[in-house]
Design a protein around this motif. Sequence first.
Motif, PDB file in Angstrom:
ATOM      1  N   GLU A   1       0.717  -1.452  -0.008  1.00 13.49           N
ATOM      2  CA  GLU A   1      -0.059   0.144   0.037  1.00 13.49           C
ATOM      3  C   GLU A   1       0.704   1.365   0.190  1.00 13.49           C
ATOM      4  OE1 GLU A   1      -2.759   0.131   3.340  1.00 13.49           O
ATOM      5  OE2 GLU A   1      -3.535  -1.974   2.810  1.00 13.49           O
ATOM      6  N   ILE A   2       2.084   1.165   0.272  1.00 14.36           N
ATOM      7  CA  ILE A   2       2.872   2.150   0.603  1.00 14.36           C
ATOM      8  C   ILE A   2       3.929   2.351  -0.721  1.00 14.36           C
ATOM      9  CG2 ILE A   2       4.898   3.509   1.954  1.00 14.36           C
ATOM     10  CD1 ILE A   2       3.595   1.792   4.430  1.00 14.36           C
ATOM     11  N   ARG A   3       3.894   3.534  -1.521  1.00 11.85           N
ATOM     12  CA  ARG A   3       4.515   3.950  -2.399  1.00 11.85           C
ATOM     13  C   ARG A   3       5.983   4.325  -2.237  1.00 11.85           C
ATOM     14  NH1 ARG A   3       1.986   6.419  -6.992  1.00 11.85           N
ATOM     15  NH2 ARG A   3       0.609   7.047  -5.716  1.00 11.85           N
ATOM     16  N   CYS A   4       6.918   3.839  -3.293  1.00 12.29           N
ATOM     17  CA  CYS A   4       8.106   4.039  -2.989  1.00 12.29           C
ATOM     18  C   CYS A   4       8.440   5.762  -3.440  1.00 12.29           C
ATOM     19  CB  CYS A   4       9.069   3.192  -3.782  1.00 12.29           C
ATOM     20  SG  CYS A   4      10.906   3.563  -3.945  1.00 12.29           S
ATOM     21  N   PRO A   5       8.977   6.399  -2.432  1.00 13.79           N
ATOM     22  CA  PRO A   5       9.425   7.750  -2.885  1.00 13.79           C
ATOM     23  C   PRO A   5      10.361   7.937  -3.854  1.00 13.79           C
ATOM     24  CG  PRO A   5       9.330   7.575  -0.556  1.00 13.79           C
ATOM     25  CD  PRO A   5       9.322   6.157  -1.001  1.00 13.79           C
ATOM     26  N   VAL A   6      11.278   6.820  -4.190  1.00 13.55           N
ATOM     27  CA  VAL A   6      12.117   7.060  -5.263  1.00 13.55           C
ATOM     28  C   VAL A   6      11.715   6.699  -6.639  1.00 13.55           C
ATOM     29  CG1 VAL A   6      14.434   5.931  -5.890  1.00 13.55           C
ATOM     30  CG2 VAL A   6      14.036   6.608  -3.601  1.00 13.55           C
ATOM     31  N   CYS A   7      10.946   5.507  -6.716  1.00 12.98           N
ATOM     32  CA  CYS A   7      10.576   4.815  -7.868  1.00 12.98           C
ATOM     33  C   CYS A   7       9.299   5.349  -8.277  1.00 12.98           C
ATOM     34  CB  CYS A   7      10.317   3.542  -7.632  1.00 12.98           C
ATOM     35  SG  CYS A   7      11.795   2.382  -7.013  1.00 12.98           S
ATOM     36  N   GLN A   8       8.431   5.859  -7.220  1.00 14.89           N
ATOM     37  CA  GLN A   8       7.115   6.617  -7.760  1.00 14.89           C
ATOM     38  C   GLN A   8       6.119   5.763  -8.337  1.00 14.89           C
ATOM     39  OE1 GLN A   8       8.124  10.407  -9.420  1.00 14.89           O
ATOM     40  NE2 GLN A   8       9.196  11.109  -7.670  1.00 14.89           N
ATOM     41  N   GLY A   9       6.416   4.766  -9.135  1.00  9.92           N
ATOM     42  CA  GLY A   9       5.236   3.810  -9.558  1.00  9.92           C
ATOM     43  C   GLY A   9       5.098   2.483  -9.008  1.00  9.92           C
TER      44      GLY A   9
ATOM     45  N   GLN B   1      -1.783   3.977  12.240  1.00  5.30           N
ATOM     46  CA  GLN B   1      -0.559   4.658  12.864  1.00  5.30           C
ATOM     47  C   GLN B   1       0.787   4.536  11.814  1.00  5.30           C
ATOM     48  OE1 GLN B   1      -0.723   2.886  16.470  1.00  5.30           O
ATOM     49  NE2 GLN B   1      -1.408   4.298  17.722  1.00  5.30           N
ATOM     50  N   ILE B   2       0.765   3.416  11.214  1.00  2.00           N
ATOM     51  CA  ILE B   2       1.984   3.138  10.289  1.00  2.00           C
ATOM     52  C   ILE B   2       1.779   4.105   9.138  1.00  2.00           C
ATOM     53  CG2 ILE B   2       3.183   1.544   8.693  1.00  2.00           C
ATOM     54  CD1 ILE B   2       2.504  -0.491  11.010  1.00  2.00           C
ATOM     55  N   ARG B   3       0.482   4.156   8.528  1.00  2.00           N
ATOM     56  CA  ARG B   3       0.448   4.898   7.300  1.00  2.00           C
ATOM     57  C   ARG B   3       0.469   6.308   7.552  1.00  2.00           C
ATOM     58  NH1 ARG B   3      -4.287   1.957   7.082  1.00  2.00           N
ATOM     59  NH2 ARG B   3      -3.872   0.159   5.866  1.00  2.00           N
ATOM     60  N   ARG B   4      -0.015   6.829   8.899  1.00  2.00           N
ATOM     61  CA  ARG B   4       0.151   8.166   9.290  1.00  2.00           C
ATOM     62  C   ARG B   4       1.678   8.521   9.453  1.00  2.00           C
ATOM     63  NH1 ARG B   4      -1.365  12.687   8.220  1.00  2.00           N
ATOM     64  NH2 ARG B   4      -2.886  11.400   7.636  1.00  2.00           N
ATOM     65  N   TYR B   5       2.446   7.733   9.767  1.00  2.00           N
ATOM     66  CA  TYR B   5       4.000   8.004  10.255  1.00  2.00           C
ATOM     67  C   TYR B   5       4.529   8.240   8.944  1.00  2.00           C
ATOM     68  CZ  TYR B   5       8.785   6.743  11.054  1.00  2.00           C
ATOM     69  OH  TYR B   5      10.322   6.835  11.406  1.00  2.00           O
TER      70      TYR B   5
ATOM     71  N   ASP C   1       3.195  11.647   7.474  1.00  2.00           N
ATOM     72  CA  ASP C   1       3.912  12.585   8.168  1.00  2.00           C
ATOM     73  C   ASP C   1       5.315  12.990   7.471  1.00  2.00           C
ATOM     74  OD1 ASP C   1       1.525  12.997   9.537  1.00  2.00           O
ATOM     75  OD2 ASP C   1       2.510  12.059  11.389  1.00  2.00           O
ATOM     76  N   ARG C   2       6.161  11.843   7.166  1.00  2.00           N
ATOM     77  CA  ARG C   2       7.420  12.018   6.675  1.00  2.00           C
ATOM     78  C   ARG C   2       7.688  12.310   5.196  1.00  2.00           C
ATOM     79  NH1 ARG C   2       6.732  10.301  11.322  1.00  2.00           N
ATOM     80  NH2 ARG C   2       8.443  10.374  12.767  1.00  2.00           N
ATOM     81  N   TYR C   3       6.633  11.618   4.363  1.00  2.00           N
ATOM     82  CA  TYR C   3       6.960  11.643   2.964  1.00  2.00           C
ATOM     83  C   TYR C   3       5.858  12.458   1.998  1.00  2.00           C
ATOM     84  CZ  TYR C   3      10.514   8.626   4.194  1.00  2.00           C
ATOM     85  OH  TYR C   3      11.862   8.108   4.751  1.00  2.00           O
ATOM     86  N   GLY C   4       4.672  12.846   3.150  1.00  2.00           N
ATOM     87  CA  GLY C   4       3.591  13.330   2.388  1.00  2.00           C
ATOM     88  C   GLY C   4       2.592  12.432   2.000  1.00  2.00           C
ATOM     89  N   ASP C   5       1.359  13.037   1.191  1.00  2.00           N
ATOM     90  CA  ASP C   5       0.243  12.114   0.834  1.00  2.00           C
ATOM     91  C   ASP C   5       0.699  11.435  -0.290  1.00  2.00           C
ATOM     92  OD1 ASP C   5      -1.520  13.025   2.892  1.00  2.00           O
ATOM     93  OD2 ASP C   5      -2.088  15.008   1.721  1.00  2.00           O
TER      94      ASP C   5
ATOM     95  N   VAL D   1       2.812   9.351  -0.704  1.00  2.00           N
ATOM     96  CA  VAL D   1       3.411   8.148  -0.379  1.00  2.00           C
ATOM     97  C   VAL D   1       2.531   6.922  -0.311  1.00  2.00           C
ATOM     98  CG1 VAL D   1       3.531   8.033   2.341  1.00  2.00           C
ATOM     99  CG2 VAL D   1       5.473   7.093   1.004  1.00  2.00           C
ATOM    100  N   VAL D   2       1.237   7.039   0.035  1.00  2.00           N
ATOM    101  CA  VAL D   2       0.244   6.056   0.139  1.00  2.00           C
ATOM    102  C   VAL D   2      -0.684   5.995  -1.319  1.00  2.00           C
ATOM    103  CG1 VAL D   2      -0.405   6.082   2.407  1.00  2.00           C
ATOM    104  CG2 VAL D   2      -1.290   7.837   0.997  1.00  2.00           C
ATOM    105  N   PHE D   3      -0.879   4.908  -1.893  1.00  2.00           N
ATOM    106  CA  PHE D   3      -1.450   4.580  -3.117  1.00  2.00           C
ATOM    107  C   PHE D   3      -2.985   5.333  -3.028  1.00  2.00           C
ATOM    108  CE2 PHE D   3       1.989   1.596  -4.162  1.00  2.00           C
ATOM    109  CZ  PHE D   3       2.263   2.252  -5.477  1.00  2.00           C
ATOM    110  N   LYS D   4      -3.637   5.355  -2.147  1.00  2.00           N
ATOM    111  CA  LYS D   4      -5.014   5.734  -1.546  1.00  2.00           C
ATOM    112  C   LYS D   4      -4.902   7.242  -0.834  1.00  2.00           C
ATOM    113  CE  LYS D   4      -6.637   0.997  -1.981  1.00  2.00           C
ATOM    114  NZ  LYS D   4      -7.204  -0.039  -1.348  1.00  2.00           N
ATOM    115  N   PRO D   5      -4.466   8.208  -1.316  1.00  2.00           N
ATOM    116  CA  PRO D   5      -4.543   9.350  -0.503  1.00  2.00           C
ATOM    117  C   PRO D   5      -5.703   9.918  -0.139  1.00  2.00           C
ATOM    118  CG  PRO D   5      -4.505  10.171  -2.987  1.00  2.00           C
ATOM    119  CD  PRO D   5      -4.205   8.521  -2.600  1.00  2.00           C
ATOM    120  N   PRO D   6      -5.702  10.569   1.218  1.00  2.00           N
ATOM    121  CA  PRO D   6      -6.967  10.886   1.833  1.00  2.00           C
ATOM    122  C   PRO D   6      -7.550  12.244   1.461  1.00  2.00           C
ATOM    123  CG  PRO D   6      -4.996  11.659   3.224  1.00  2.00           C
ATOM    124  CD  PRO D   6      -4.483  10.701   2.217  1.00  2.00           C
ATOM    125  N   VAL D   7      -8.904  12.134   1.540  1.00  2.00           N
ATOM    126  CA  VAL D   7      -9.430  13.567   0.873  1.00  2.00           C
ATOM    127  C   VAL D   7      -9.326  14.540   2.064  1.00  2.00           C
ATOM    128  CG1 VAL D   7     -11.650  14.352   0.254  1.00  2.00           C
ATOM    129  CG2 VAL D   7     -11.164  11.889  -0.429  1.00  2.00           C
TER     130      VAL D   7
END
Length: 155
Positions: A51-59, A89-93, A96-100, A102-108
Motif C-alpha cells: 500500500e505504501i509507494r516508494c518515494p524513489v521509484c514513484q510507480g 498509525q503506520i500509514r500516518r507515520y 507525516d514524513r513523505y507526504g500524501d 507516499v500512499v496509493f490511496k491518498p486521503p481526501v
Amino acid sequence: MQNFTQTMALVKGVGLCILLLAFQPVIAESIEAKSFVNTEQEQRYRSLIDEIRCPVCQGQSIGGSNAGLAKDLREKVRELIITQKTNDQIRRYMVDRYGDFVVFKPPVNMNTYLLWYAPFAFLLFGAFFFIRSFKTKKNTQPPVIDTSKAKDLLK
C-alpha cells in the motif's frame, strides 16, 4: 581452408557469448523475508508494503522496489508492526514524513481536493462543451454567398 576459419570464428563467438552469460553478475535482488511473531503480523506487513509507494521509484510499492530507501521503509514498517502500532498509525507515520503521495490511496483533505475532484470537473466541462457544440450547429443557417462579384470579375 576458408570454411575452417569461418567455423573457428563462429565457435569463438559462441564460446565468448556462453562465457559472458555464465559469469554475468546477478542484477535482480530479492526482497528479504522477515520473521514475525505470528502470521497476522506477517500478513499486515505484506499488506502495508504493497500500500505504501516508494518515494524513489514513484510507480512501485516499497514491496516491489529494490531502492535503498524502499528497503529502509520496509524495515521501518516491520519495526512499527513489532512495536504493536496499528495500520493507520503506520500509514500516518509515513505520510507525516513523505507526504500524501507516499500512499496509493491518498486521503481526501484540503491538499488533495484537486487530485480527487479535478477528473469530475473536467468530465463535466467536456460534456457541457460537447452538448453545446451540437446545439449551436442546429441553430445556424448556411451562409448566403454572393457570387455576383466573382461573375463580374470573370467576364
